[in-house]
Structures are given as C-alpha cells and as structure tokens.
Design a protein around this motif. Structure first.
Motif, PDB file in Angstrom:
ATOM      1  N   PRO A   8     -32.320 -21.709 -11.850  1.00 58.18           N
ATOM      2  CA  PRO A   8     -30.718 -19.958 -11.579  1.00 58.18           C
ATOM      3  C   PRO A   8     -31.370 -19.745 -10.121  1.00 58.18           C
ATOM      4  CG  PRO A   8     -33.599 -19.734 -12.925  1.00 58.18           C
ATOM      5  CD  PRO A   8     -33.429 -20.631 -13.024  1.00 58.18           C
ATOM      6  N   ASP A   9     -32.091 -20.363  -8.911  1.00 61.81           N
ATOM      7  CA  ASP A   9     -33.024 -20.185  -8.182  1.00 61.81           C
ATOM      8  C   ASP A   9     -31.661 -20.790  -7.230  1.00 61.81           C
ATOM      9  OD1 ASP A   9     -34.007 -17.992  -8.139  1.00 61.81           O
ATOM     10  OD2 ASP A   9     -35.924 -19.545  -7.296  1.00 61.81           O
ATOM     11  N   ILE A  10     -31.028 -22.149  -7.649  1.00 64.49           N
ATOM     12  CA  ILE A  10     -29.630 -22.808  -7.672  1.00 64.49           C
ATOM     13  C   ILE A  10     -28.898 -22.873  -7.986  1.00 64.49           C
ATOM     14  CG2 ILE A  10     -29.337 -25.048  -7.837  1.00 64.49           C
ATOM     15  CD1 ILE A  10     -32.650 -25.533  -7.266  1.00 64.49           C
TER      16      ILE A  10
ATOM     17  N   HIS B  96     -27.688 -18.468   2.188  1.00 65.00           N
ATOM     18  CA  HIS B  96     -27.033 -19.725   1.503  1.00 65.00           C
ATOM     19  C   HIS B  96     -27.096 -20.072   0.141  1.00 65.00           C
ATOM     20  CE1 HIS B  96     -25.614 -23.784   1.979  1.00 65.00           C
ATOM     21  NE2 HIS B  96     -24.312 -22.691   2.569  1.00 65.00           N
ATOM     22  N   ILE B  97     -25.599 -19.953  -0.308  1.00 66.34           N
ATOM     23  CA  ILE B  97     -26.015 -20.388  -1.455  1.00 66.34           C
ATOM     24  C   ILE B  97     -25.750 -22.116  -2.087  1.00 66.34           C
ATOM     25  CG2 ILE B  97     -27.307 -18.173  -3.022  1.00 66.34           C
ATOM     26  CD1 ILE B  97     -23.766 -18.734  -4.377  1.00 66.34           C
TER      27      ILE B  97
ATOM     28  N   ASP C 269     -19.046 -22.664   3.058  1.00 68.46           N
ATOM     29  CA  ASP C 269     -20.127 -22.274   2.936  1.00 68.46           C
ATOM     30  C   ASP C 269     -20.298 -20.558   1.950  1.00 68.46           C
ATOM     31  OD1 ASP C 269     -21.558 -23.965   4.419  1.00 68.46           O
ATOM     32  OD2 ASP C 269     -21.334 -23.116   5.737  1.00 68.46           O
ATOM     33  N   VAL C 270     -21.147 -20.583   1.262  1.00 71.01           N
ATOM     34  CA  VAL C 270     -21.445 -19.208   0.015  1.00 71.01           C
ATOM     35  C   VAL C 270     -22.668 -18.702   0.613  1.00 71.01           C
ATOM     36  CG1 VAL C 270     -21.350 -18.459  -2.110  1.00 71.01           C
ATOM     37  CG2 VAL C 270     -19.375 -20.617  -1.247  1.00 71.01           C
ATOM     38  N   TYR C 271     -22.187 -17.877   1.026  1.00 71.58           N
ATOM     39  CA  TYR C 271     -23.628 -16.557   1.216  1.00 71.58           C
ATOM     40  C   TYR C 271     -23.768 -15.316   0.118  1.00 71.58           C
ATOM     41  CZ  TYR C 271     -23.964 -18.891   5.261  1.00 71.58           C
ATOM     42  OH  TYR C 271     -23.360 -19.872   6.608  1.00 71.58           O
ATOM     43  N   GLN C 272     -24.922 -15.126  -0.509  1.00 72.56           N
ATOM     44  CA  GLN C 272     -24.906 -14.368  -1.648  1.00 72.56           C
ATOM     45  C   GLN C 272     -25.772 -13.436  -1.574  1.00 72.56           C
ATOM     46  OE1 GLN C 272     -23.925 -15.329  -5.786  1.00 72.56           O
ATOM     47  NE2 GLN C 272     -25.872 -14.763  -6.415  1.00 72.56           N
TER      48      GLN C 272
END
Ligand SMILES: CC(C)(COP(=O)(O)OP(=O)(O)OC[C@H]1O[C@@H](n2cnc3c(N)ncnc32)[C@H](O)[C@@H]1OP(=O)(O)O)[C@@H](O)C(=O)NCCC(=O)NCCS
Length: 261
Positions: free
Chosen positions: A139-141, A227-228, A245-248
């Motif tokens: 779930p961290d990836i 950054h995910i 780039d997706v950041y969360q």
C-alpha cells in the motif's frame, strides 16, 4: 456591516466590504478571497502568458475573456454554495464541515488599500487520475490500473461531504511578476491548515505537475507531499506529449488528533 458569522472561522472578514478572506501565513499583504465577478479581465492575461500556461493542462490557449468568465462562474458557484451553507448554519454551535473552499483568489493588498489579483489556488475533488491506485501488494506503492479510472473518479465525486476518503486536488498559478517569492508555498500551507483540514475534513490531497515543473514540485514537497508516481508520455497538450508527476499528501494517523488546527 453585519455581525460576523462565527461559522466563517478561521476566515477574517473585511470590515469595509463584509468579504471573508484568509491571510497567507508569513505575508502581511497577501490574502485569498472568494472570486469576484470583475476578476475575469484581470486573470485572463496571466493565462495567456507562456510562463504560466506552459505548465498548465486545463485552460485553453489562447485564453479568451469568455473562458475566464466561464471559469469564474464555476468557481463562484462553489464559493457561493459554501458561504450559503455557512450562513444557514450561523446559529449552529459547532463548526460545520463543508464541501469546498470558499476562497481561491490570491490578491496583493497595496498600501492604499487597493487589491491586485495575482493568482489563484483551488482545492477540488480529484476527478482525474482514478487509475492511480495503491498496489494490492504494497500500500506504500502506487500503480496504474486503467480498469479503475472511471469508477474511482465517480466514487470520489459521489462521496459525502466530510468523507475522509475523498481525494482532493490542488490547482494553482501565480502572475509571473510574483514567482519565486515563496507565495505559493505559503498559500498551499495556509489553505491546508486553515480551511481544508479543519473545515473540509481533508485527509488526502494530490497535485499533478508536468515533469520539469521545478517550482510546482518544490511547492508541494515543501508542504509534505511525496511523489507517488510518474505517468510517462501521458497526455498531449498543445501538440506536445507530457509526462506527469503525481504528488500526494496524506494525513498521518499520528497527526489525526491535531488535524483541527
Ligand atoms: C508553480 C508556481 C505556482 C510556484 O509558485 P511560487 O510562489 O513562485 O513558488 P515559491 O516561491 O513558493 O517557490 C517554491 C520553490 O520553488 C522554486 N521555484 C519557483 N519557481 C521556480 C522556477 N520557475 N524554476 C525553478 N525553481 C523555482 C523557488 O525558488 C522555491 O525554491 P526554494 O524553496 O528552494 O527557494 C508558479 O511558479 C507558477 O505560477 N507557475 C506557472 C503555473 C504553474 O506551474 N502552476 C502549477 C501547475 S501544476
């Protein structure tokens, strides 16, 4: 002038106009207010400036006054609806949770009291990127699962106001003359801390940038986003293929108790 509605907290209210606003932390002369009907001609040139639009996906280029007015109509209705909900709850003792942020226009307050709209910051339900999901194995990836794209976007859109599972998304820009002064880093922090967390029960926020947008990347990393995932060659914008780039940002369980700052 009417007596200030306690439900507006922590917004301040301009005593001359009754307009609510948030002051950006660390900047005495920069505030965020609701959109105003006369903003369209002001921000139209910003979105026709390549230093701004080269990093943006949504707004058309050229950006016409009619585009600006249409956008203003949309964000005004979000803001007006929240302000109406807060007014209706004026006599409710506890602060209610609302579904949007009523302030989004960044303005510089000049020494003579006049105000100049210099940018915008929106936090809205994330209705794109439904395909970016937690890996079933770890779930961290985050991974891409295109079969979930449409359904996840729909689920996110339909969640009840205040649902901590809602994924929110930031959109922002600043007039070029004000770039690089720390304004957007502070604006994101202010919106998160003052309104999104305590008044919208926001717990998950995304920001999606074109790869190479160093300024935007830093704004979000400095606000605790991580950054995910990178989405290579994801979208064609004005004839160019863009990698995204997706950041969360996610409220850690350990911070849950202090979320209502
Ligand atoms: C991205 C944007 C909103 C950043 O706002 P800002 O107020 O200029 O950002 P800040 O001043 O808070 O800068 C944060 C960091 O990024 C750096 N930075 C800002 N703009 C930069 C640029 N063009 N190139 C490299 N670094 C930049 C700052 O120096 C600062 O770094 P530091 O903390 O190491 O000193 C603004 O540059 C902008 O409007 N860009 C065009 C539209 C856009 O990209 N919108 C976001 C779409 S995802």
């Amino acid at each position: 002038m009417s007596f200030k509605n306690p439900q507006l907290a922590p917004l301040e209210v301009n005593p001359a106009t009754d307009e609510p606003f948030l002051r950006i932390e660390g900047f005495d002369d920069i505030i965020i207010t609701p959109p105003r009907w006369d903003d369209a001609p002001r921000f139209m040139p910003y979105l026709n400036d390549p230093r701004v639009y080269q990093w943006m996906q949504g707004p058309p280029v050229p950006y016409l006054l009619s585009d600006a007015r249409k956008w203003l109509g949309h964000i005004r209705s979000l803001s007006d609806n929240v302000l109406a909900d807060l007014e209706a709850a004026r006599d409710t003792p506890e602060l209610i949770t609302v579904g949007d942020c009523p302030v989004s226009m960044i303005r510089k307050v000049n020494e003579d009291g006049s105000e100049l709209q210099i940018g915008a910051i929106d936090i809205v339900r994330c209705c794109r990127w439904g395909e970016v999901v937690k890996s079933p194995e770890d779930p961290d990836i985050y991974v891409v699962d295109l079969t979930r794209k449409v359904e996840n976007a729909k689920i996110n859109y339909e969640r009840d106001v205040g649902d901590p599972e809602i994924i929110w998304e930031f959109g922002d820009y600043l007039a070029p003359a004000f770039h690089g002064r720390g304004i957007m880093t502070a604006a994101v922090k202010t919106i998160m801390k003052k309104w999104a967390l305590p008044r919208m029960n926001t717990r998950i926020v995304r920001a999606v940038t074109f790869s190479g947008n160093i300024g935007s990347k830093k704004v979000f990393l400095k606000n605790g986003f991580r950054h995910i995932i990178t989405l290579p060659d994801h979208t064609i914008v004005r004839g160019e293929t863009k990698t995204l780039d997706v950041y969360q940002w996610e409220l850690a369980q350990s911070e849950e108790g202090s979320a209502a700052l």
